[in-house]
Design a protein around this motif. Structure first.
Motif, PDB file in Angstrom:
ATOM      1  N   ALA A  98       0.963  -1.230   0.030  1.00  0.00           N
ATOM      2  CA  ALA A  98       0.153  -0.035  -0.038  1.00  0.00           C
ATOM      3  C   ALA A  98       0.947   1.331  -0.024  1.00  0.00           C
ATOM      4  CB  ALA A  98      -0.885  -0.010   1.266  1.00  0.00           C
ATOM      5  N   ALA A  99       2.125   1.336   0.783  1.00  0.00           N
ATOM      6  CA  ALA A  99       2.891   2.412   0.891  1.00  0.00           C
ATOM      7  C   ALA A  99       3.565   2.538  -0.259  1.00  0.00           C
ATOM      8  CB  ALA A  99       3.864   2.227   2.005  1.00  0.00           C
ATOM      9  N   ARG A 100       3.767   1.539  -1.218  1.00  0.00           N
ATOM     10  CA  ARG A 100       4.403   1.800  -2.690  1.00  0.00           C
ATOM     11  C   ARG A 100       3.364   2.220  -3.821  1.00  0.00           C
ATOM     12  NH1 ARG A 100       6.926  -1.344  -0.298  1.00  0.00           N
ATOM     13  NH2 ARG A 100       9.056  -1.521   0.160  1.00  0.00           N
ATOM     14  N   ASN A 101       2.335   1.594  -3.590  1.00  0.00           N
ATOM     15  CA  ASN A 101       1.491   1.580  -4.939  1.00  0.00           C
ATOM     16  C   ASN A 101       0.291   2.523  -4.690  1.00  0.00           C
ATOM     17  OD1 ASN A 101       2.838  -0.481  -5.669  1.00  0.00           O
ATOM     18  ND2 ASN A 101       1.482  -2.210  -4.961  1.00  0.00           N
ATOM     19  N   THR A 102       0.293   3.453  -3.731  1.00  0.00           N
ATOM     20  CA  THR A 102      -0.601   4.327  -3.659  1.00  0.00           C
ATOM     21  C   THR A 102      -0.044   5.792  -4.293  1.00  0.00           C
ATOM     22  OG1 THR A 102      -1.539   3.122  -1.785  1.00  0.00           O
ATOM     23  CG2 THR A 102      -2.479   5.232  -2.229  1.00  0.00           C
ATOM     24  N   SER A 103      -0.953   6.359  -4.828  1.00  0.00           N
ATOM     25  CA  SER A 103      -0.907   7.893  -5.355  1.00  0.00           C
ATOM     26  C   SER A 103      -1.415   8.721  -3.981  1.00  0.00           C
ATOM     27  CB  SER A 103      -1.612   8.479  -6.429  1.00  0.00           C
ATOM     28  OG  SER A 103      -0.935   8.272  -7.627  1.00  0.00           O
ATOM     29  N   TYR A 104      -0.462   9.629  -3.541  1.00  0.00           N
ATOM     30  CA  TYR A 104      -1.135  10.304  -2.388  1.00  0.00           C
ATOM     31  C   TYR A 104      -0.470  11.897  -2.274  1.00  0.00           C
ATOM     32  CZ  TYR A 104       3.273   8.849  -0.238  1.00  0.00           C
ATOM     33  OH  TYR A 104       4.714   8.606  -0.056  1.00  0.00           O
ATOM     34  N   GLU A 105      -0.966  12.738  -1.552  1.00  0.00           N
ATOM     35  CA  GLU A 105      -0.619  13.844  -1.301  1.00  0.00           C
ATOM     36  C   GLU A 105      -0.713  14.033   0.345  1.00  0.00           C
ATOM     37  OE1 GLU A 105      -2.554  16.331  -3.726  1.00  0.00           O
ATOM     38  OE2 GLU A 105      -0.570  17.163  -4.936  1.00  0.00           O
ATOM     39  N   GLY A 106       0.199  14.865   0.878  1.00  0.00           N
ATOM     40  CA  GLY A 106      -0.280  15.212   2.380  1.00  0.00           C
ATOM     41  C   GLY A 106       0.817  15.722   3.112  1.00  0.00           C
ATOM     42  N   VAL A 107       0.633  15.967   4.449  1.00  0.00           N
ATOM     43  CA  VAL A 107       1.631  16.601   5.302  1.00  0.00           C
ATOM     44  C   VAL A 107       1.803  15.447   6.508  1.00  0.00           C
ATOM     45  CG1 VAL A 107       1.902  18.442   6.795  1.00  0.00           C
ATOM     46  CG2 VAL A 107       0.902  18.922   4.458  1.00  0.00           C
ATOM     47  N   PHE A 108       2.991  15.304   6.863  1.00  0.00           N
ATOM     48  CA  PHE A 108       3.292  14.612   7.946  1.00  0.00           C
ATOM     49  C   PHE A 108       4.367  15.297   9.080  1.00  0.00           C
ATOM     50  CE2 PHE A 108       7.353  12.334   7.643  1.00  0.00           C
ATOM     51  CZ  PHE A 108       7.642  12.446   6.066  1.00  0.00           C
ATOM     52  N   VAL A 109       4.395  14.823  10.184  1.00  0.00           N
ATOM     53  CA  VAL A 109       5.162  15.394  11.183  1.00  0.00           C
ATOM     54  C   VAL A 109       6.191  14.175  11.704  1.00  0.00           C
ATOM     55  CG1 VAL A 109       5.225  15.897  13.344  1.00  0.00           C
ATOM     56  CG2 VAL A 109       3.557  17.063  12.031  1.00  0.00           C
ATOM     57  N   PHE A 110       7.352  14.479  11.902  1.00  0.00           N
ATOM     58  CA  PHE A 110       8.445  13.462  12.294  1.00  0.00           C
ATOM     59  C   PHE A 110       8.832  14.040  13.533  1.00  0.00           C
ATOM     60  CE2 PHE A 110      12.103  10.859  12.404  1.00  0.00           C
ATOM     61  CZ  PHE A 110      13.127  11.821  12.431  1.00  0.00           C
ATOM     62  N   GLN A 111       9.019  13.087  14.592  1.00  0.00           N
ATOM     63  CA  GLN A 111       9.231  13.384  15.810  1.00  0.00           C
ATOM     64  C   GLN A 111      10.454  12.497  16.368  1.00  0.00           C
ATOM     65  OE1 GLN A 111       6.011  14.750  18.325  1.00  0.00           O
ATOM     66  NE2 GLN A 111       6.953  13.871  20.219  1.00  0.00           N
ATOM     67  N   GLN A 112      11.226  12.685  17.198  1.00  0.00           N
ATOM     68  CA  GLN A 112      12.258  11.931  17.742  1.00  0.00           C
ATOM     69  C   GLN A 112      11.938  12.077  19.275  1.00  0.00           C
ATOM     70  OE1 GLN A 112      16.232  10.943  16.779  1.00  0.00           O
ATOM     71  NE2 GLN A 112      16.232  12.295  14.957  1.00  0.00           N
TER      72      GLN A 112
ATOM     73  N   GLN B  97       5.878  18.332   3.811  1.00  0.00           N
ATOM     74  CA  GLN B  97       4.922  18.133   2.743  1.00  0.00           C
ATOM     75  C   GLN B  97       5.083  16.698   1.937  1.00  0.00           C
ATOM     76  OE1 GLN B  97       4.156  21.019  -0.336  1.00  0.00           O
ATOM     77  NE2 GLN B  97       2.543  21.488   1.114  1.00  0.00           N
ATOM     78  N   ILE B  98       4.350  15.887   1.719  1.00  0.00           N
ATOM     79  CA  ILE B  98       4.852  14.993   0.862  1.00  0.00           C
ATOM     80  C   ILE B  98       3.976  14.540  -0.186  1.00  0.00           C
ATOM     81  CG2 ILE B  98       3.916  13.110   2.410  1.00  0.00           C
ATOM     82  CD1 ILE B  98       6.063  11.385   1.778  1.00  0.00           C
ATOM     83  N   ALA B  99       4.314  14.051  -1.284  1.00  0.00           N
ATOM     84  CA  ALA B  99       3.713  13.499  -2.577  1.00  0.00           C
ATOM     85  C   ALA B  99       4.271  12.197  -3.052  1.00  0.00           C
ATOM     86  CB  ALA B  99       3.546  14.598  -3.777  1.00  0.00           C
ATOM     87  N   GLY B 100       3.323  11.267  -3.163  1.00  0.00           N
ATOM     88  CA  GLY B 100       4.049  10.087  -3.916  1.00  0.00           C
ATOM     89  C   GLY B 100       3.157   9.215  -4.919  1.00  0.00           C
ATOM     90  N   LYS B 101       3.936   8.860  -5.982  1.00  0.00           N
ATOM     91  CA  LYS B 101       3.237   8.320  -7.230  1.00  0.00           C
ATOM     92  C   LYS B 101       3.754   7.132  -7.852  1.00  0.00           C
ATOM     93  CE  LYS B 101       4.033  10.878 -10.990  1.00  0.00           C
ATOM     94  NZ  LYS B 101       3.979  12.012 -11.925  1.00  0.00           N
ATOM     95  N   PRO B 102       3.163   6.124  -7.772  1.00  0.00           N
ATOM     96  CA  PRO B 102       3.528   4.915  -8.310  1.00  0.00           C
ATOM     97  C   PRO B 102       3.640   5.093  -9.882  1.00  0.00           C
ATOM     98  CG  PRO B 102       1.451   4.549  -7.623  1.00  0.00           C
ATOM     99  CD  PRO B 102       1.867   6.106  -7.499  1.00  0.00           C
ATOM    100  N   THR B 103       5.145   4.890 -10.442  1.00  0.00           N
ATOM    101  CA  THR B 103       5.315   4.900 -11.800  1.00  0.00           C
ATOM    102  C   THR B 103       5.786   3.387 -12.268  1.00  0.00           C
ATOM    103  OG1 THR B 103       7.193   5.534 -11.442  1.00  0.00           O
ATOM    104  CG2 THR B 103       5.657   7.135 -11.906  1.00  0.00           C
ATOM    105  N   GLY B 104       4.783   2.643 -12.891  1.00  0.00           N
ATOM    106  CA  GLY B 104       5.445   1.363 -13.136  1.00  0.00           C
ATOM    107  C   GLY B 104       5.891   0.628 -11.805  1.00  0.00           C
ATOM    108  N   HIS B 105       7.123   0.090 -11.940  1.00  0.00           N
ATOM    109  CA  HIS B 105       7.919  -0.789 -11.086  1.00  0.00           C
ATOM    110  C   HIS B 105       8.268   0.256  -9.907  1.00  0.00           C
ATOM    111  CE1 HIS B 105       7.055  -4.359 -13.037  1.00  0.00           C
ATOM    112  NE2 HIS B 105       7.785  -3.904 -14.259  1.00  0.00           N
ATOM    113  N   ASP B 106       8.108   1.589 -10.007  1.00  0.00           N
ATOM    114  CA  ASP B 106       9.011   2.463  -9.141  1.00  0.00           C
ATOM    115  C   ASP B 106       8.023   3.284  -8.309  1.00  0.00           C
ATOM    116  OD1 ASP B 106      11.741   4.676  -9.599  1.00  0.00           O
ATOM    117  OD2 ASP B 106      10.901   3.541  -8.081  1.00  0.00           O
ATOM    118  N   THR B 107       8.327   3.931  -7.548  1.00  0.00           N
ATOM    119  CA  THR B 107       7.638   4.982  -6.813  1.00  0.00           C
ATOM    120  C   THR B 107       8.428   6.341  -6.704  1.00  0.00           C
ATOM    121  OG1 THR B 107       6.654   3.298  -5.355  1.00  0.00           O
ATOM    122  CG2 THR B 107       6.327   5.439  -4.754  1.00  0.00           C
ATOM    123  N   GLN B 108       7.958   7.329  -7.140  1.00  0.00           N
ATOM    124  CA  GLN B 108       8.328   8.453  -7.041  1.00  0.00           C
ATOM    125  C   GLN B 108       7.888   9.600  -5.954  1.00  0.00           C
ATOM    126  OE1 GLN B 108       7.768  10.406 -11.075  1.00  0.00           O
ATOM    127  NE2 GLN B 108      10.032  10.565 -11.172  1.00  0.00           N
TER     128      GLN B 108
END
Lengths: 318, 176
Positions: free
Chosen positions: A41-55, A66-77
């Motif tokens: 799911a993490a690899r094959n989903t198109s999405y846009e959003g905002v996340f927070v990272f905290q240590q 801010q993050i955007a992800g786009k599966p392209t064939g065998h890859d994810t951009q």
């Protein structure tokens, strides 16, 4: 194991896990299937959003991205943009990944050595994680406005930290991920605050000037490993420069798919003074010692036993 | 008794611009680690120098066309100077206690780690051993920070600010 474990995610937000009586661990087969579903799911989903990272826990500083992800064939951009602090951007694909830093009219670029990041935390072959982590279903929850389900990944031994993942109900897309220690205290947290699944982001694929690789392959390995902790394998080995330090070191990375432990090898010009240490919150451990003619520094976001086992297993090749 | 290193002394007592040059060089990350550390310690004790440093920060930002958030940055620098932990030597190996390494990125958080991006790394832990203490002593080491940053290329891989091999690419007029 106590009947009810509570994983506190900072401040007043405590995630009550459903371990009380009802929740049995998923069977190995179910766990493997679920893990693979989330990884896909993490690899094959198109999405846009905002996340927070905290240590760290409550009160620790955060990064908003801010993050955007786009599966392209065998890859994810993917593209990440920093929302606070210095203006930076990260663009990742299997082919090449870059960090871009903007300083007025000048652009600094560096090639990244790794192209994976939240929400793509699980390895491409995620099913084997079920060998090292017990998966239990937790309570339903709501993150970034979406209904999601919590799952606890509890280590089966002392060689790794645990995780609590909250995944979208429909798609199993990770909306929140928390690395936790043995007491359930948060070590690292990623959390979407805004997400649009199925959005079609435009990720700029303008050609980027060719810059040299930041690392080159290792030849003539001088160090061998007697054994590795269960589930760990070497996933990377390279010669590279450390940040802000001249010269080259050898950098190996061991991982079980979720946990990462690094080994740095440098020629020991003089006898190495052994050093052990841990980070203030106990997430990261480090051992530096001499192995043959080499200074070997093992550093990992893992409990002591993992770092010690890897350090102890190093042996100099004749 | 003036115990400051000679290059600080010369900066203070020579032509006024020398001190400014040192501060400017510090801001640009052009000072070697030891000198940078001396300048930082000097800043810690000299209000006038701090004010001047803040001015340099503001000037730099203005020249680079950045929005003036200099008060924020200055506050961060001042906070970092005050928080700078006592640097102590690693415990001897005979000691059965394990030294606690203060790994900046993991322990302190993104804000301070980002700060040290623009300023040179502090000196490796090479100074006095703490007096009598029954506790493991914190150690801050530039080496440890470098390993940690390199490790985070694989471990967390978000915007962990590890500067590696920069290639400066200039685009006239801003973003590509």
């Amino acid at each position: 194991m106590s009947a009810l474990r509570r994983v506190c995610l900072g401040g007043a937000l405590c995630l009550a896990s459903a371990l009380a009586q009802a929740a049995e661990p998923l069977s190995a087969a179910d766990a493997a299937a679920w893990l693979q579903k989330v990884a896909n799911a993490a690899r094959n989903t198109s999405y846009e959003g905002v996340f927070v990272f905290q240590q760290g826990g409550a009160g620790a500083s955060q990064q908003t991205l801010q993050i955007a992800g786009k599966p392209t064939g065998h890859d994810t951009q993917t593209r990440l943009v920093s929302m606070d602090g210095e203006q930076r951007e990260v663009r990742c694909s299997q082919r090449a990944s870059f960090t871009l830093m903007f300083n007025g009219a000048q652009l600094q670029m560096e090639k990244r050595l790794n192209n994976r990041h939240f929400p793509d935390l699980l390895p491409a072959q995620a099913a084997p994680l079920a060998n090292w982590y017990t998966v239990r279903a937790g309570v339903p929850d709501r993150v970034a406005g979406r209904e999601c389900d919590n799952f606890e990944l509890t280590p089966k031994d002392r060689f790794r930290w645990g995780y609590v993942l909250c995944v979208d109900k429909g798609t199993a897309f990770p909306l929140r991920a928390v690395m936790v220690n043995g007491e359930g205290q948060p070590l690292v947290q990623y959390r979407f605050t805004d997400i649009r699944l199925g959005a079609s982001p435009r990720i700029d694929s303008k050609p980027i000037p060719a810059i040299p690789d930041a690392a080159r392959p290792v030849q003539n390995e001088k160090i061998g490993m007697a054994a590795l902790p269960p589930g760990y394998a070497r996933i990377a080995a390279m010669r590279r420069q450390l940040p802000n330090r001249p010269g080259e070191v050898e950098h190996w990375v061991f991982s079980d798919g979720l946990t990462h432990v690094s080994l740095f090898l440098e020629q020991a010009s003089r006898p190495v003074e052994p050093l052990r240490g841990e980070s203030k919150q106990g997430m990261t451990h480090m051992i530096k010692r001499q192995v043959g003619a080499w200074q070997a520094t093992v550093l990992g976001d893992a409990p002591w036993p993992a770092v010690e086992a890897i350090s102890t297993a190093l042996e100099a090749r004749p | 008794m003036n115990t400051q290193p000679s290059h600080i002394q010369s900066h203070r007592h020579a032509a006024p611009d020398s001190q400014g040059e040192a501060l400017s060089a510090l801001l640009d990350g052009e000072l070697p680690a030891e000198e940078a550390r001396d300048v930082l310690q000097h800043l810690n004790g000299d209000a006038a120098a701090r004010a001047r440093f803040a001015a340099y920060v503001a000037i730099g930002d203005t020249l680079r066309g950045q929005a003036v958030r200099e008060s924020d940055f200055t506050a961060q620098v001042m906070a970092a100077l005050q928080d700078e932990p006592t640097v102590l030597a690693p415990m001897r190996q005979q000691d059965t206690r394990r030294p606690l390494l203060w790994l900046a990125a993991a322990a302190v958080g993104a804000l301070t780690w980002g700060l040290w991006q623009t300023l040179p790394n502090p000196d490796p832990a090479a100074s006095m051993v703490a007096a009598t203490t029954a506790q493991p002593v914190p150690v801050q080491s530039a080496d440890v920070q470098a390993y940690l940053a390199a490790h985070q290329d694989f471990a967390q891989a978000v915007l962990a600010p590890a500067e590696m091999n920069f290639t400066r690419v200039s685009f006239v007029g801003g973003h590509p």
